[in-house]
Design a protein around this motif. Structure first.
Motif, mmCIF file in Angstrom:
data_model
loop_
_atom_site.group_PDB
_atom_site.id
_atom_site.type_symbol
_atom_site.label_atom_id
_atom_site.label_comp_id
_atom_site.label_asym_id
_atom_site.label_seq_id
_atom_site.Cartn_x
_atom_site.Cartn_y
_atom_site.Cartn_z
ATOM 1 N N SER A 74 0.828 -1.207 0.000
ATOM 2 C CA SER A 74 0.000 0.000 0.000
ATOM 3 C C SER A 74 0.863 1.258 0.000
ATOM 4 N N ARG A 78 1.229 4.244 -3.112
ATOM 5 C CA ARG A 78 1.180 5.690 -2.950
ATOM 6 C C ARG A 78 2.427 6.331 -3.557
ATOM 7 N N ASP A 81 1.882 6.342 -7.249
ATOM 8 C CA ASP A 81 0.871 7.347 -7.582
ATOM 9 C C ASP A 81 1.477 8.746 -7.586
ATOM 10 N N ILE A 362 -2.832 12.144 -1.434
ATOM 11 C CA ILE A 362 -1.772 11.238 -0.988
ATOM 12 C C ILE A 362 -1.151 11.729 0.317
ATOM 13 N N GLU A 420 5.688 6.128 2.472
ATOM 14 C CA GLU A 420 4.259 6.437 2.470
ATOM 15 C C GLU A 420 3.997 7.863 2.000
ATOM 16 N N ASN A 421 4.885 8.799 2.354
ATOM 17 C CA ASN A 421 4.805 10.184 1.876
ATOM 18 C C ASN A 421 6.105 10.493 1.141
#
Length: 516
Positions: A74, A78, A81, A362, A420-421
């Motif tokens: 997951s 991100r 994306d 996001i 994640e970021n």
């Protein structure tokens, strides 16, 4: 950054290990290794046996592996994306620049809202709007990094000309008349009158732009010396690369304008501290801060940039988009855009706005804290009881086995949290500065195109349009008197001969481009 291997790219330093997760997980790995050592020594050197049944080992290990895999997948989704969204920004910026530069005419006459202006004025107008397209990408970069405002070396020169006051200009300029784009945030300590209140950071009137190098460790004087000697240093390949890297300052390509506030660097990553290498010390730092806060009076808080800035409310990309949309509406009212091109411009502006919303999604949608906390606590419990379950079978191998298992599982868990970021300054994050500079180069390449009349370059001695069947140049073909006849064509001249030549060219290409 992730454009190349961050661990072995360029000059090697100890900071390169920040590209891995070793700095983040080694205290936990060390702890579980010590637990395994304790279990082995107690079980082997004393009469007490700490071994327990390993019936749940396989089941719990499988479940934890699947959950950690989902967590990493997951996070990587991100990450991907985010890269796709920046590809959309690059594509839409390129399309917008081409449509503005090529399809908007330079000849203007007095007609309705359109006023007569010279060709130079039209070029200035179009180039200014293309610079705003570049400014949009730069403002999105700062927005994603949690950097508020417009006073940055790579952003302010591109938008300094935009209106600042709603009343254009008011008789007495006050903060109440200032447009949202030019509102200053807390780091400037601005009062109700719109003036900087902090005398230590207050610039003089008409403060000139500060040309701060993109590499903060190099002084301004050294940068100027490197620039003056750059051509000489490029004579040696290795020396040239080092000099180019040390004097790299892409903001020198931007306009030189005055700023009423000091401009912050375009790229300002936080300096690494001992807490980044020994995360356990963060707990003691927090305890000391809590005790000082309770013991003494509240002091003035010092604002310090965090390594992972939270998303901020920013209206800079939105206002730049409003200016571009207003310009498009004015072009359509003036009849300077054909309907098809106007639709294309509007669609690309919409794509930029949609991309900004997706990037914000996001940043603003992290994995729920309850899920992260429960997963980490479950993994800690699993690793804590792991040596108790395998000691009877592995003996002294329990120590390296536990260390490897904790390194493996905790590493994947930390990787998921790190990517994640992907918009900050970490070595594994996306290289947003590279993306913005690539957009800048492409936009300048588009505006270098002169949009000449096709007749000026088609009928030249460099063009052989009918090769390989007919290798005469376009200049020679245009000078032929009478109907066209191919070199080996014995039929009727004219368009029939042109078509026969094209068919022969297809046959020749089909033979020449196939391997035997």
């Amino acid at each position: 950054m992730v454009a190349k291997n961050p661990l072995f790219r360029g000059r090697w330093t100890a900071k390169r290990f920040n590209a891995t997760v070793i700095n983040d997980i080694w205290p936990e790995v060390l702890f579980f290794t010590l637990v395994a050592t304790m279990v082995y020594l107690v079980s082997e050197k004393t009469s007490h046996k700490l071994a327990i049944s390993n019936q749940l080992l396989t089941v719990l290990g499988t479940v934890l592996g699947l959950v950690i895999s989902f967590r990493t997948s997951s996070a990587y989704e991100r990450y991907q994306d985010g890269r796709k969204m920046w590809t959309n920004i690059t594509t839409a910026s390129r399309n917008l620049a081409q449509m503005i530069w090529i399809h908007i005419p330079n000849e203007r006459e007095d007609k309705g809202v359109q006023k007569k202006q010279t060709e130079l004025q039209s070029i200035i107008e179009k180039k200014t709007m293309i610079n705003l397209v570049q400014a949009f990408a730069v403002s999105v970069k700062h927005f994603l990094r949690g950097e508020e405002g417009v006073y940055y070396e790579d952003l302010y020169p591109l938008i300094a000309f935009l209106p600042r006051y709603a009343n254009n200009p008011p008789a007495v300029q006050t903060a109440a008349d200032r447009l949202p784009l030019w509102h200053i945030h807390d780091e400037h300590d601005v009062g109700f009158d719109g003036q900087v209140q902090n005398p230590r950071s207050a610039p003089a009137k008409d403060h000139p732009i500060q040309r701060t190098s993109s590499e903060p460790t190099h002084s301004k004087e050294k940068t100027l010396v490197d620039e003056s000697k750059s051509e000489q240093n490029w004579k040696g390949s290795n020396r040239g690369r080092r000099s180019r890297r040390d004097s790299f300052d892409p903001e020198m390509a931007l306009p030189q304008v005055d700023s009423e506030h000091p401009l912050k660097p375009a790229r300002n990553p936080p300096e690494p501290s001992i807490y980044d290498y020994i995360p356990l010390l963060r707990f003691f730092k927090w305890c000391i801060r809590v005790m000082l806060r309770r013991a003494g009076p509240k002091e003035l808080k010092h604002r310090k940039r965090k390594a992972y800035s939270e998303i901020v409310e920013s209206n800079v990309p939105l206002e730049i988009m409003l200016v571009l949309s207003n310009y498009t509406a004015w072009l359509m009212r003036a009849g300077l855009l054909q309907p098809a091109i106007a639709t294309g411009v509007t669609n690309n502006l919409t794509m930029l706005q949609d991309t900004l919303s997706n990037l914000e999604r996001i940043c603003n949608t992290p994995l729920p804290f309850a899920y992260q906390a429960h997963l980490r606590m479950s993994l800690w419990l699993y690793l804590f009881f792991l040596p108790f379950q395998i000691e009877s079978a592995f003996k002294y191998l329990t120590i390296p086995g536990t260390a490897f298992a904790s390194f493996l599982l905790l590493g994947f868990l930390e990787i998921g949290q790190e990517i994640e970021n992907p918009f900050n300054y970490d070595l594994n994050d996306l290289d947003l500065d590279h993306f913005c500079l690539a957009i800048q180069r492409e936009l300048h390449e588009i505006t270098a195109h002169t949009s000449p009349n096709p007749a000026e370059f088609i009928f030249s001695a460099w063009n052989q349009p009918l090769a390989p069947a007919d290798r005469r140049t376009a200049e020679q073909l245009a000078a032929v008197r009478g109907p066209y006849r191919g070199p080996d064509d014995l039929g009727e001249p004219g368009m029939d001969s042109v078509r026969r030549t094209l068919v022969k060219g297809w046959k020749d290409v089909d033979v020449m481009t196939r391997k035997l």
